[in-house]
Design a protein around this motif. Structure first.
Motif, mmCIF file in Angstrom:
data_model
loop_
_atom_site.group_PDB
_atom_site.id
_atom_site.type_symbol
_atom_site.label_atom_id
_atom_site.label_comp_id
_atom_site.label_asym_id
_atom_site.label_seq_id
_atom_site.Cartn_x
_atom_site.Cartn_y
_atom_site.Cartn_z
ATOM 1 N N ALA A 154 -47.090 32.541 -22.188
ATOM 2 C CA ALA A 154 -47.380 33.958 -21.913
ATOM 3 C C ALA A 154 -48.745 34.358 -22.448
ATOM 4 O O ALA A 154 -49.489 35.104 -21.796
ATOM 5 C CB ALA A 154 -46.282 34.838 -22.530
ATOM 6 N N GLN A 155 -49.105 33.879 -23.634
ATOM 7 C CA GLN A 155 -50.407 34.212 -24.220
ATOM 8 C C GLN A 155 -51.547 33.617 -23.389
ATOM 9 O O GLN A 155 -52.579 34.258 -23.194
ATOM 10 C CB GLN A 155 -50.479 33.709 -25.656
ATOM 11 N N ALA A 156 -51.361 32.400 -22.885
ATOM 12 C CA ALA A 156 -52.392 31.786 -22.040
ATOM 13 C C ALA A 156 -52.555 32.560 -20.740
ATOM 14 O O ALA A 156 -53.673 32.804 -20.271
ATOM 15 C CB ALA A 156 -52.044 30.327 -21.763
ATOM 16 N N LYS A 157 -51.420 32.970 -20.138
ATOM 17 C CA LYS A 157 -51.506 33.779 -18.914
ATOM 18 C C LYS A 157 -52.252 35.084 -19.176
ATOM 19 O O LYS A 157 -53.082 35.519 -18.371
ATOM 20 C CB LYS A 157 -50.096 34.091 -18.406
ATOM 21 N N LYS A 158 -51.954 35.714 -20.300
ATOM 22 C CA LYS A 158 -52.599 36.987 -20.626
ATOM 23 C C LYS A 158 -54.104 36.802 -20.795
ATOM 24 O O LYS A 158 -54.905 37.608 -20.284
ATOM 25 C CB LYS A 158 -51.993 37.549 -21.914
ATOM 26 N N GLY A 159 -54.508 35.756 -21.501
ATOM 27 C CA GLY A 159 -55.936 35.502 -21.703
ATOM 28 C C GLY A 159 -56.649 35.186 -20.408
ATOM 29 O O GLY A 159 -57.766 35.658 -20.150
#
Length: 439
Positions: free
Chosen positions: A137-142
């Motif tokens: 999720a953090q990678a998608k957000k970035g």
């Protein structure tokens, strides 16, 4: 019974006693000169990449994030910072920093796709199957935040064929456009309907007359400084008049170009050395001064002849020569020495003449760094060493102020005592020395 409670002795690849580094120091050494997965003289790229992966969870997450940003923004590295973020995404202690770091280190649209390719690199099966693997999720957000930074021209320029495309990033992240105009651009991207950008790559790949294309790009000022330097030989082969190229070099912006770029360009266009040297000196104008007396020790051993990248013709020695040229120009009192099996003082020259004097000073053989430091008088001077640190012999503590500038990613380095260590090479190195001494 054999004793097993012993401190393991570490050595450089050439056999000298090496010093132990903290995980943070070791990660910085591995990262700041890393052309991801490319072999260096003593170590292969896979081993360096694996070492980076193993070190990330051992270093505080905020420190790892800052290091990735420094590698991208100061050292101009593109792929190694993306590997750092991938490794951060794999560890619960580091995941909270992934989105902000990824948004910061992605500065070109193709780095969006490169990140996903790296993210899935060690997954099994064909790429189409790997694409089904979950992205954190953090990678998608970035990725979504980074995607929103780019306009239609930038997206069109980097929308290239490959296992991972820009539209794949949109589908995976479900990025939200900031307005109707951006929504329209993204739809054109998905549909393959973006207008081709007017770049030198497009102009030359479209079948146009190369001489006419280069002359138009020069006249319209569509070639940036690095593109101009990289294409000098192509322009000459296409028949662009020398005076046209010389005028372009005279008018190019040089404020962000380090001397080693001009040194690399001169290898392919030696007849343009006068124009390149003039532009190189312009790039140094107004630089802060390195006060006091400085002695430079430049490593010219055989390993320094290795290429920085498989896609580059620039050696680590060229980078060291560029830093020496810069130091000579901004230093109040600078003496230059080289070392390999011997120590040689270099004549007091400037520009390309200094480069030639360094390269031709002696045969490029062993790395007798300890001997060189012992032979160079350090009384009342600042000593700066440009090296890959793979010494044959023991390296003592500096007798005064000593800087060890490491230009490779090798695991072990040298130097007893209080060496001020700098990993990587960029225009920031001498800036940092000047700033740290004036603080």
């Amino acid at each position: 019974m054999a004793t097993i409670n012993k401190t393991r002795s570490v050595r450089t690849h050439e056999g000298a006693k090496a010093r132990a580094f903290t995980p943070e120091q070791a990660l910085k050494r591995a990262l700041m000169n890393c052309m991801l997965w490319e072999d260096q003289f003593y170590e292969d790229g896979v081993a360096i990449g694996e070492r980076i992966g193993a070190l990330v969870p051992k270093v505080a997450p905020e420190t790892v994030a800052a290091m990735a940003i420094e590698a991208r923004e100061d050292m101009k590295l593109r792929h190694a910072p993306l590997l750092i973020v991938r490794e951060m995404a794999r560890h619960e202690t580091h995941r909270g920093f992934v989105a902000d770091t990824l948004e910061r280190v992605i500065q070109r649209p193709d780095e969006l796709t490169e990140f996903l390719a790296i993210y899935w690199a060690d997954a099994l099966g064909p790429m189409q199957q790997r694409k089904k693997a979950a992205v954190s999720a953090q990678a998608k957000k970035g990725l979504a935040r980074a995607f929103a930074k780019f306009d239609a021209y930038q997206l069109a320029k980097y929308d290239r064929d490959g296992a991972v495309r820009l539209r794949d990033v949109l589908f995976i992240t479900h990025a939200k456009p900031k307005d109707e105009a951006q929504e329209k651009v993204w739809k054109q991207l998905v549909d393959g309907a973006l207008s081709p950008p007017d770049t030198w790559e497009v102009a030359l790949s479209g079948g146009a007359d190369k001489k006419a294309a280069f002359e138009r790009l020069i006249a319209d000022k569509k070639l940036g400084a690095l593109a101009l330097l990289r294409n000098l030989r192509n322009m000459q082969l296409a028949g662009v008049p020398k005076q046209t190229i010389g005028k372009a070099l005279d008018e190019m912006r040089t404020d962000r170009v380090l001397p080693y770029r001009f040194i690399a360009a001169a290898q392919h266009a030696p007849d343009l050395e006068p124009e390149l040297e003039h532009a190189m000196f312009r790039s140094i104008e107004g630089h802060a001064k390195l006060k006091g007396k400085t002695r430079l020790l430049v490593d010219v051993s055989g390993s320094m002849d290795s290429m920085i990248s498989a896609r580059s013709t620039m050696r680590r020695l060229d980078a060291a020569c560029g830093l020496a040229v810069l130091a000579r120009e901004i230093g109040e009192d600078v003496e230059v020495f080289t070392f390999s099996n011997h120590v040689k003082k270099v004549p007091s020259r400037r520009g390309f003449a200094l480069r030639d004097a360094i390269v031709q000073s002696q045969p490029h053989m062993g790395t007798e760094l300890g001997k060189a430091i012992r032979e160079v008088d350090q009384k009342g001077v600042r000593l700066i060493v440009f090296t890959d640190e793979q010494s044959h012999d023991r390296v003592d503590a500096p007798k005064g102020v000593g800087y060890m500038v490491n230009v490779a990613s090798y695991q072990h380095g040298v130097g007893e005592g209080d060496w001020r260590r700098v990993d990587g090479f960029s225009e920031k190195i001498l800036d940092w020395i000047i700033a740290s001494e004036s603080a």
